[in-house]
Design a protein around this motif. Structure first.
Motif, PDB file in Angstrom:
ATOM      1  N   CYS A   6       0.839  -1.204   0.000  1.00 59.47           N
ATOM      2  CA  CYS A   6       0.000   0.000   0.000  1.00 59.47           C
ATOM      3  C   CYS A   6       0.876   1.256   0.000  1.00 59.47           C
ATOM      4  N   GLY A   9      -1.406   8.461   0.365  1.00 59.67           N
ATOM      5  CA  GLY A   9      -2.427   8.725   1.364  1.00 59.67           C
ATOM      6  C   GLY A   9      -1.913   8.606   2.782  1.00 59.67           C
ATOM      7  N   THR A  66     -11.878  -0.790   1.637  1.00 54.88           N
ATOM      8  CA  THR A  66     -12.770  -1.259   0.576  1.00 54.88           C
ATOM      9  C   THR A  66     -12.008  -2.211  -0.331  1.00 54.88           C
ATOM     10  N   LYS A  82     -16.513  -4.135   2.367  1.00 48.28           N
ATOM     11  CA  LYS A  82     -16.142  -2.935   3.117  1.00 48.28           C
ATOM     12  C   LYS A  82     -16.087  -3.226   4.603  1.00 48.28           C
ATOM     13  N   PHE A 123      -8.438  -0.534  -0.980  1.00 48.29           N
ATOM     14  CA  PHE A 123      -8.305   0.904  -0.756  1.00 48.29           C
ATOM     15  C   PHE A 123      -8.507   1.179   0.741  1.00 48.29           C
ATOM     16  N   ASP A 125      -8.948   4.206   3.519  1.00 49.98           N
ATOM     17  CA  ASP A 125      -9.296   5.617   3.655  1.00 49.98           C
ATOM     18  C   ASP A 125      -9.350   6.017   5.131  1.00 49.98           C
ATOM     19  N   ASN A 272     -17.931  11.891   2.253  1.00 54.60           N
ATOM     20  CA  ASN A 272     -16.992  10.867   1.796  1.00 54.60           C
ATOM     21  C   ASN A 272     -15.612  11.146   2.372  1.00 54.60           C
ATOM     22  N   ALA A 275     -10.068  12.430  -0.582  1.00 54.01           N
ATOM     23  CA  ALA A 275      -9.282  11.672  -1.555  1.00 54.01           C
ATOM     24  C   ALA A 275      -7.791  11.717  -1.236  1.00 54.01           C
ATOM     25  N   TYR A 277      -6.358  11.333   1.477  1.00 50.18           N
ATOM     26  CA  TYR A 277      -5.962  10.367   2.511  1.00 50.18           C
ATOM     27  C   TYR A 277      -5.978   8.920   2.017  1.00 50.18           C
ATOM     28  N   ARG A 278      -6.450   8.691   0.820  1.00 50.42           N
ATOM     29  CA  ARG A 278      -6.618   7.303   0.339  1.00 50.42           C
ATOM     30  C   ARG A 278      -5.284   6.653   0.022  1.00 50.42           C
ATOM     31  N   THR A 280      -3.650   3.220  -1.724  1.00 54.73           N
ATOM     32  CA  THR A 280      -4.007   2.182  -2.686  1.00 54.73           C
ATOM     33  C   THR A 280      -3.097   0.981  -2.482  1.00 54.73           C
TER      34      THR A 280
END
Length: 441
Positions: A6, A9, A66, A82, A123, A125, A272, A275, A277-278, A280
């Motif tokens: 990962c 983020g 997720t 999730k 993902f 978050d 939501n 973005a 902080y995401r 991958t």
């Protein structure tokens, strides 16, 4: 077991966070059962890298994970398992974030088939908590430019009301302080004082609205009569897009104080996760695919037939028309002529009155179904006698009596009748004689 790497983020500092996960996928299902996909999540043992908090936050931050599962074959689509977990307590930049123990998702199965299920990316978050956080004037995030122009006051009287009982101040014109924060709004907390003056504000390098305030006046614009009154919100700005922003506070009036007591950072509730902080997560182990077979529901067996016919048994069928005297003959639609009921005996006696001669008739049969059947009657019931009827008084055995003639039988019968008559006359005479004797005596 599926390993992930990962980045970005909340994988802070350009580090790579390695995860070891266990994916659970059923291999056989029946139509109507859910297709459940589950992931158990863990940091990889021996790897010190972890997900970390991107900023200062109050209690209530959340980590959300997720998954992404591709389906091909009978169905084509994507499942997104999730999971979410609350983070305990307040957070500071770099605080290790807790992961959900697992994530899951399910699909409804409505038809049979075979699916190929393939786990793909993950993902991770971070959802910041909604609310307010106070930041004191001595926080490292607050920077004082022309440092020699600013000085700090500590252990101020509790009655003044300063946040933390301290503050920074300057009387140098154009001296300024900056504060970088993450949120959707900001408030400037300072003193109102007859010694204070004009203070200007910029957000991200642009003049804010309002661009300045006079700390020597009350909220209604009248001059304050307070020598020092701290802990007051003198200016605020809301409606920022969630993210990192920089506030600049500048002394605009020479010989007057610009003071910094604290800042209140505001974060409204977000729909939501941000973005920025995401993180991958890509597969680093060999790709994994699992075949899932979905079968029809169990079908109730067809009703069993009671008394199934045995092919070795010839069906019993009533034939059309009358069978002939020969039991093994095949019945047809044309009746066999009935033989004439003629009585035969010695002396060629005339037939009895009830034994009249029957005429033979031929009838046209009605149409019938064509049935090829071999009929074997257990006992034939002919419409005419098989043999000549025996004379009156003989047993109906179907055979003529043996020996003697008809004339002999008639003679014997006459003798019996005559003997009976004579016996009766003699008996009457005896009774009459007996009666006369009694009268004579």
């Amino acid at each position: 077991m599926v390993d992930y790497s990962c980045t970005r983020g909340i994988a802070l500092g350009g580090s790579t966070v390695n995860l070891r996960t266990k994916v659970s996928i059923p291999t056989t299902l029946t139509v109507g059962e859910p297709l459940n996909i589950g992931w158990d999540l863990n940091y990889k043992n021996g790897d010190p890298a972890r997900f970390g908090s991107p900023d200062y936050f109050g209690p209530g931050g959340k980590v959300l994970v997720t998954g992404n599962v591709q389906m091909s074959g009978s169905w084509i689509g994507v499942l997104q398992p999730k999971g979410v977990v609350d983070q305990p307590g307040k957070l500071q930049p770099g605080s290790i974030l807790k992961l959900p123990e697992g994530i899951s998702d399910a699909a409804h199965t409505d038809r049979p088939g075979t699916l190929k299920v393939s786990p793909r990316k993950l993902f991770v978050d971070f959802m910041p908590p909604a609310g307010e956080v106070m930041v004191n004037n001595d926080d490292p995030r607050v920077k004082y430019h022309a440092a020699g122009d600013w000085y700090e006051l500590n252990d101020e009287a509790l009655s003044i009301g300063d946040y933390g009982r301290d503050l920074h101040r300057t009387d140098k014109v154009n001296s300024f302080a900056t504060f970088t924060f993450t949120g959707t709004g900001i408030e400037y907390v300072a003193r109102r004082s007859i010694e204070a003056g004009q203070v200007g504000f910029k957000i991200d390098g642009q003049d804010a609205t309002p661009a300045s305030i006079d700390a020597s006046k009350d909220a209604d614009g009248t001059p304050t009569n307070a020598a020092h009154r701290g802990g007051l919100t003198l200016w605020r700005f809301n409606g920022l897009k969630y993210g990192e922003h920089t506030l600049q506070v500048t002394n605009l009036e020479a010989g007057k104080f610009a003071q910094v007591d604290a800042f209140r950072v505001i974060t409204r509730e977000l729909q939501n996760p941000p973005a920025d902080y995401r993180a991958t997560c890509e597969l680093v182990s060999a790709p994994v695919s699992v075949n899932v077979t979905i079968s029809e529901r169990g079908v109730s067996p067809s009703p069993s037939v009671t008394g199934s016919p045995d092919p070795s048994v010839t069906p019993s069928t009533t034939p059309t028309g009358s069978p002939t005297a020969t039991p093994t003959s095949t019945p047809t639609g044309t009746p066999t002529p009935t033989p004439t009921n003629t009585q035969t005996g010695a002396g060629n006696q005339t037939p009895r009155p009830n034994s009249t001669t029957r005429s033979t008739t031929t009838s046209t049969p009605k149409p019938t179904l064509t049935v090829t059947t071999t009929v074997t009657p257990t006992r034939a019931t002919p419409t005419a006698p098989q043999v000549i009827i025996t004379p009156s008084g003989g047993a109906q055995t179907g055979e003529a009596p043996e020996g003697g003639s008809g004339l002999g039988l008639l003679s014997a019968g006459t003798a019996m009748v005559t003997g009976s008559a004579l016996g009766g006359v003699a008996l009457m005479r005896r009774r009459a004689a007996h009666a006369r004797g009694q009268r004579d005596s």
